[in-house]
Write an enzyme that holds these catalytic residues in place. Sequence first.
Site, PDB file in Angstrom:
ATOM      1  N   HIS A   1       0.845  -1.196   0.000  1.00  0.00           N
ATOM      2  CA  HIS A   1       0.000   0.000   0.000  1.00  0.00           C
ATOM      3  C   HIS A   1       0.883   1.249   0.000  1.00  0.00           C
ATOM      4  O   HIS A   1       1.924   1.270   0.659  1.00  0.00           O
ATOM      5  CB  HIS A   1      -0.903   0.030   1.231  1.00  0.00           C
ATOM      6  CG  HIS A   1      -1.695  -1.221   1.417  1.00  0.00           C
ATOM      7  ND1 HIS A   1      -2.603  -1.686   0.495  1.00  0.00           N
ATOM      8  CD2 HIS A   1      -1.717  -2.122   2.431  1.00  0.00           C
ATOM      9  CE1 HIS A   1      -3.149  -2.808   0.931  1.00  0.00           C
ATOM     10  NE2 HIS A   1      -2.626  -3.092   2.102  1.00  0.00           N
TER      11      HIS A   1
ATOM     12  N   GLU B   1      -1.613  -0.226   8.406  1.00  0.00           N
ATOM     13  CA  GLU B   1      -2.601  -1.102   9.022  1.00  0.00           C
ATOM     14  C   GLU B   1      -1.965  -1.981  10.092  1.00  0.00           C
ATOM     15  O   GLU B   1      -0.740  -2.053  10.213  1.00  0.00           O
ATOM     16  CB  GLU B   1      -3.271  -1.979   7.959  1.00  0.00           C
ATOM     17  CG  GLU B   1      -2.319  -2.871   7.195  1.00  0.00           C
ATOM     18  CD  GLU B   1      -2.939  -3.471   5.929  1.00  0.00           C
ATOM     19  OE1 GLU B   1      -3.987  -2.986   5.473  1.00  0.00           O
ATOM     20  OE2 GLU B   1      -2.355  -4.436   5.405  1.00  0.00           O
TER      21      GLU B   1
ATOM     22  N   HIS C   1       3.375  -7.502   1.837  1.00  0.00           N
ATOM     23  CA  HIS C   1       2.746  -8.427   2.774  1.00  0.00           C
ATOM     24  C   HIS C   1       1.687  -9.282   2.087  1.00  0.00           C
ATOM     25  O   HIS C   1       1.218  -8.955   1.003  1.00  0.00           O
ATOM     26  CB  HIS C   1       2.093  -7.654   3.936  1.00  0.00           C
ATOM     27  CG  HIS C   1       1.002  -6.730   3.492  1.00  0.00           C
ATOM     28  ND1 HIS C   1       1.244  -5.427   3.099  1.00  0.00           N
ATOM     29  CD2 HIS C   1      -0.344  -6.903   3.373  1.00  0.00           C
ATOM     30  CE1 HIS C   1       0.106  -4.848   2.760  1.00  0.00           C
ATOM     31  NE2 HIS C   1      -0.880  -5.729   2.916  1.00  0.00           N
TER      32      HIS C   1
ATOM     33  N   ARG D   1      -1.318  -4.740  -6.203  1.00  0.00           N
ATOM     34  CA  ARG D   1      -1.155  -6.199  -6.223  1.00  0.00           C
ATOM     35  C   ARG D   1       0.110  -6.532  -7.009  1.00  0.00           C
ATOM     36  O   ARG D   1       0.251  -6.148  -8.174  1.00  0.00           O
ATOM     37  CB  ARG D   1      -2.397  -6.829  -6.865  1.00  0.00           C
ATOM     38  CG  ARG D   1      -2.591  -8.294  -6.545  1.00  0.00           C
ATOM     39  CD  ARG D   1      -3.871  -8.835  -7.180  1.00  0.00           C
ATOM     40  NE  ARG D   1      -5.070  -8.294  -6.558  1.00  0.00           N
ATOM     41  CZ  ARG D   1      -6.079  -7.724  -7.222  1.00  0.00           C
ATOM     42  NH1 ARG D   1      -6.037  -7.621  -8.540  1.00  0.00           N
ATOM     43  NH2 ARG D   1      -7.120  -7.280  -6.575  1.00  0.00           N
TER      44      ARG D   1
END
Length: 326
Positions: free
Chosen positions: A105, A122, A180, A200
């Site tokens: 991200h 996150e 991740h 992605r």
Amino acid sequence: MSSLYPLKFKTIFKDKIWGGHKIETYLHKPIGDLPNCGETWEISGVKSDVSVVAGGELQGQSLADLLEQFKGELVGEKVYQHFGNIFPLLVKFIDANDDLSVQVHPNDELAKKRHNSFGKTEMWYVIEADPGSSLIAGFNREMTEQEYVDALNSGHIMDILNREDVKAGDVFFLPAGRVHTIGKGLLIAEIQQTSDITYRIYDFDRVDDKGQKRELHTQEALAAIDYKHYPEYKTLYTPKKNEDVHLVTCPYFTTNVLDYTHGVDKDYANLDSFVIYVCIEGEFTIKHNDLAYPVKMGECILLPKTIDKVELKTTVGFKILESYIA
């Protein structure tokens, strides 16, 4: 004008190619006609999926409506000044019946420039893990962009990634830029910035039910990735009963875990922020202004800033993630 109270929202269910059935079988949240459920969005300010109040006087109003109406009374003055009418956190449950794609991200700066969005930092709390489950966080050695590109292009991307064996109770903090993926067999609570931007990188050559591969964002990811190697990727903490245990602090959220066998009084008078409870075990009741608000495993509830003091009552015990913006 309506007054604020502890707020539950209607769950938003997401069908995913890698999703399973633990949302229903473990968290007891009915997924209806969905073939599977990869994610539920429990509290969301993402424009395409804004949460709607599930009960009480404000039932049917969206989180965006509430922010326009109540502003700092809902989220705290400092938070409202910074984020305005966008609720700053997104809370999810994730059920990985198969490995998610390897992804990254962008941070705030890159997300603002490319998407006019917040970045996406996150954290994950592992609620349940099948035996042998693992996930990926970061690289397993120091990396350059060229070494990364060479590994990706030669089909050896998995060889340079840091894989961690996982059990229930494990916590991972994932700052924007960290490559991740959540591995097969994991049920996770995720707290993150309000953003739905994912690059992605690798998707195991999977195809959907129409035989199509999902889009990759290999070029976009290059500038977003943090290529450094870190000595520790798992968040280390000591679980304790009947006291608050700190997990994560960052500019975007602070999260603690509260694992109590009995009730507890909470005082947030000195905190200029909303508070979110994510119930990951047991059940409890919030007592406020002589009213009771029951919360059970798999549910989330938002305490507006105007609620400074609550009593958490329980007969069976509870484990909750407590999140706010410090």
